[in-house]
Design an enzyme around this catalytic site. Sequence first.
Site, PDB file in Angstrom:
ATOM      1  N   GLU A  59      -1.874  -6.398   7.811  1.00  0.00           N
ATOM      2  CA  GLU A  59      -0.547  -6.450   8.501  1.00  0.00           C
ATOM      3  C   GLU A  59      -0.621  -7.223   9.929  1.00  0.00           C
ATOM      4  O   GLU A  59      -1.506  -7.346  10.473  1.00  0.00           O
ATOM      5  CB  GLU A  59      -0.120  -4.966   8.655  1.00  0.00           C
ATOM      6  CG  GLU A  59       1.183  -4.736   9.353  1.00  0.00           C
ATOM      7  CD  GLU A  59       1.638  -3.133   9.688  1.00  0.00           C
ATOM      8  OE1 GLU A  59       2.419  -2.914  10.012  1.00  0.00           O
ATOM      9  OE2 GLU A  59       0.649  -2.307   9.083  1.00  0.00           O
ATOM     10  N   HIS A  85       0.854  -1.143  -0.049  1.00  0.00           N
ATOM     11  CA  HIS A  85       0.136   0.090  -0.099  1.00  0.00           C
ATOM     12  C   HIS A  85       0.885   1.244  -0.034  1.00  0.00           C
ATOM     13  O   HIS A  85       1.983   1.240   0.392  1.00  0.00           O
ATOM     14  CB  HIS A  85      -0.893  -0.179   1.267  1.00  0.00           C
ATOM     15  CG  HIS A  85      -0.194   0.233   2.726  1.00  0.00           C
ATOM     16  ND1 HIS A  85       0.349   1.201   3.122  1.00  0.00           N
ATOM     17  CD2 HIS A  85       0.139  -0.896   3.299  1.00  0.00           C
ATOM     18  CE1 HIS A  85       0.961   0.956   4.070  1.00  0.00           C
ATOM     19  NE2 HIS A  85       0.736  -0.436   4.428  1.00  0.00           N
TER      20      HIS A  85
END
Length: 299
Positions: free
Chosen positions: A227, A149
Amino acid sequence: SEQPQAKRHCRMRGSHSLLPKRVSLSDLPSCQFSQFTATATATATSTSRLLSSKSSSSSNKGPGSQRDEDSNKIHNQRSGPIRIKGTPRSAAAARLRKIKTMKGMGHISDNYAKYAPDLEVPHTQQEENKFKLANYGEESLYTLVLLRHGESEWNKQNRYTGWSDVNLTKQGEIEARTAGRLLYENGIEIDHAFTSVLKRASFSTNMALNMAKQHWVPVTKSWRLNERHYGALQGYNKDTAWKDLGMDQELVMQMRRSYDVPPPRMDDDHPYWHGNDRRYKQLSAEQLEDSRAESLKDA
């Protein structure tokens, strides 16, 4: 000065443009001046290559074949982004078709018979082709594009993020769109996209696909692509977390950089506890408990 006042016809690399008889460069905007200069340079280079090629070989070949050869040379020397014309999957498919048309087929090796039961390989080439992906069948080959990202707000602030759902910065949005532009310029076509349930990843996926003109590609979102969870460290600055939590600085660095040292577990009263978030309702009690803190090994 003897040319008529009508517009002249210019031909550059197969494209056509009309230019007036005289152009004052001072009258052009800066963006058009740059484009005009680049086009003129490219045209002059292509013309010099064409003339030198004609002078060196015109005596040996006919006019028709010489013209085709000059055209091919100019086309091969053109500048610009290099397109990916064949993915590993398409290249493997081509080799697979070639093998299927060969004569003297034998039985396929047991190592990959389950992947390509209808494919037979000559006995003399079994060992040579043993580890070639083409022999496993076209449908087993895919190109995997891994994309991180763009910069998030907490990336910029140097804070532990984990499962905390933070937005992209303006720089992060630019990075995500740049990734999509690279996909488009290199001709990479996406069949399916996978991302996490966190907005920084989801937004990056959407921006990249939109920029690649592939906004219609199906997207699957899963919490398993989040994550790794930084536990009680989430929200703290990476440089001062050890001091704020009263922990050993070296131990906190191991939690951050090592493979199997987990951070301190997150309690229910933590401001970023995700146990009450609707997107994680499908987690079992055991999965929710394990997600309180994760090392890289756990994730």
